[in-house]
Write a protein that holds these residues in place. Structure first.
Motif, PDB file in Angstrom:
ATOM      1  N   PHE A 198      -1.179   6.601   3.291  1.00 12.67           N
ATOM      2  CA  PHE A 198      -1.532   6.771   4.707  1.00 12.67           C
ATOM      3  C   PHE A 198      -2.121   5.494   5.283  1.00 12.67           C
ATOM      4  N   ALA A 199      -3.003   4.851   4.510  1.00 11.01           N
ATOM      5  CA  ALA A 199      -3.588   3.582   4.968  1.00 11.01           C
ATOM      6  C   ALA A 199      -2.509   2.517   5.163  1.00 11.01           C
ATOM      7  N   GLY A 200      -1.522   2.513   4.293  1.00  7.53           N
ATOM      8  CA  GLY A 200      -0.424   1.573   4.448  1.00  7.53           C
ATOM      9  C   GLY A 200       0.386   1.832   5.707  1.00  7.53           C
ATOM     10  N   TRP A 201       0.651   3.098   6.007  1.00  6.65           N
ATOM     11  CA  TRP A 201       1.408   3.427   7.218  1.00  6.65           C
ATOM     12  C   TRP A 201       0.609   3.102   8.477  1.00  6.65           C
ATOM     13  N   VAL A 202      -0.694   3.319   8.439  1.00  7.65           N
ATOM     14  CA  VAL A 202      -1.541   2.983   9.589  1.00  7.65           C
ATOM     15  C   VAL A 202      -1.543   1.478   9.804  1.00  7.65           C
ATOM     16  N   ARG A 203      -1.646   0.725   8.720  1.00  5.83           N
ATOM     17  CA  ARG A 203      -1.627  -0.740   8.830  1.00  5.83           C
ATOM     18  C   ARG A 203      -0.287  -1.222   9.380  1.00  5.83           C
ATOM     19  N   LEU A 226       0.817  -1.205   0.000  1.00  5.22           N
ATOM     20  CA  LEU A 226       0.000   0.000   0.000  1.00  5.22           C
ATOM     21  C   LEU A 226       0.857   1.264   0.000  1.00  5.22           C
ATOM     22  N   ILE A 227       1.944   1.247   0.752  1.00  4.92           N
ATOM     23  CA  ILE A 227       2.831   2.412   0.807  1.00  4.92           C
ATOM     24  C   ILE A 227       3.446   2.680  -0.560  1.00  4.92           C
ATOM     25  N   VAL A 228       3.953   1.625  -1.193  1.00  5.59           N
ATOM     26  CA  VAL A 228       4.590   1.795  -2.501  1.00  5.59           C
ATOM     27  C   VAL A 228       3.565   2.168  -3.564  1.00  5.59           C
ATOM     28  N   LEU A 229       2.392   1.553  -3.519  1.00  4.51           N
ATOM     29  CA  LEU A 229       1.338   1.875  -4.483  1.00  4.51           C
ATOM     30  C   LEU A 229       0.899   3.333  -4.340  1.00  4.51           C
ATOM     31  N   GLY A 230       0.738   3.798  -3.103  1.00  4.61           N
ATOM     32  CA  GLY A 230       0.367   5.189  -2.883  1.00  4.61           C
ATOM     33  C   GLY A 230       1.439   6.151  -3.347  1.00  4.61           C
TER      34      GLY A 230
END
Length: 64
Positions: A49-54, A14-18
């Motif tokens: 942001f969702a990736g960092w929260v996860r 998610l982080i890389v995709l974002g």
């Protein structure tokens, strides 16, 4: 080798995709001067942001 991926795999994805979506939108907005590219930038930031929260919930236990 493990048969399955680590729990951090989805967070990293998610982080890389974002990040890629944000950079693509930023480049497109700079080159084309279209205001609609801002939505791609915002969506990329939200996914990142969702990736960092996860990732934070996985590594620190989260708040809930």
């Amino acid at each position: 080798m493990k048969a399955h991926t680590s729990p951090a795999g989805l967070a990293l994805f998610l982080i890389v995709l974002g990040l890629l979506a944000s950079f693509t939108g930023l480049t497109a907005a700079f080159v084309t001067h279209l205001h609609v590219c801002r939505y791609l930038i915002a969506a990329g930031c939200l996914v990142q942001f969702a990736g960092w929260v996860r990732y934070a919930k996985r590594s620190k236990g989260g708040t809930s």
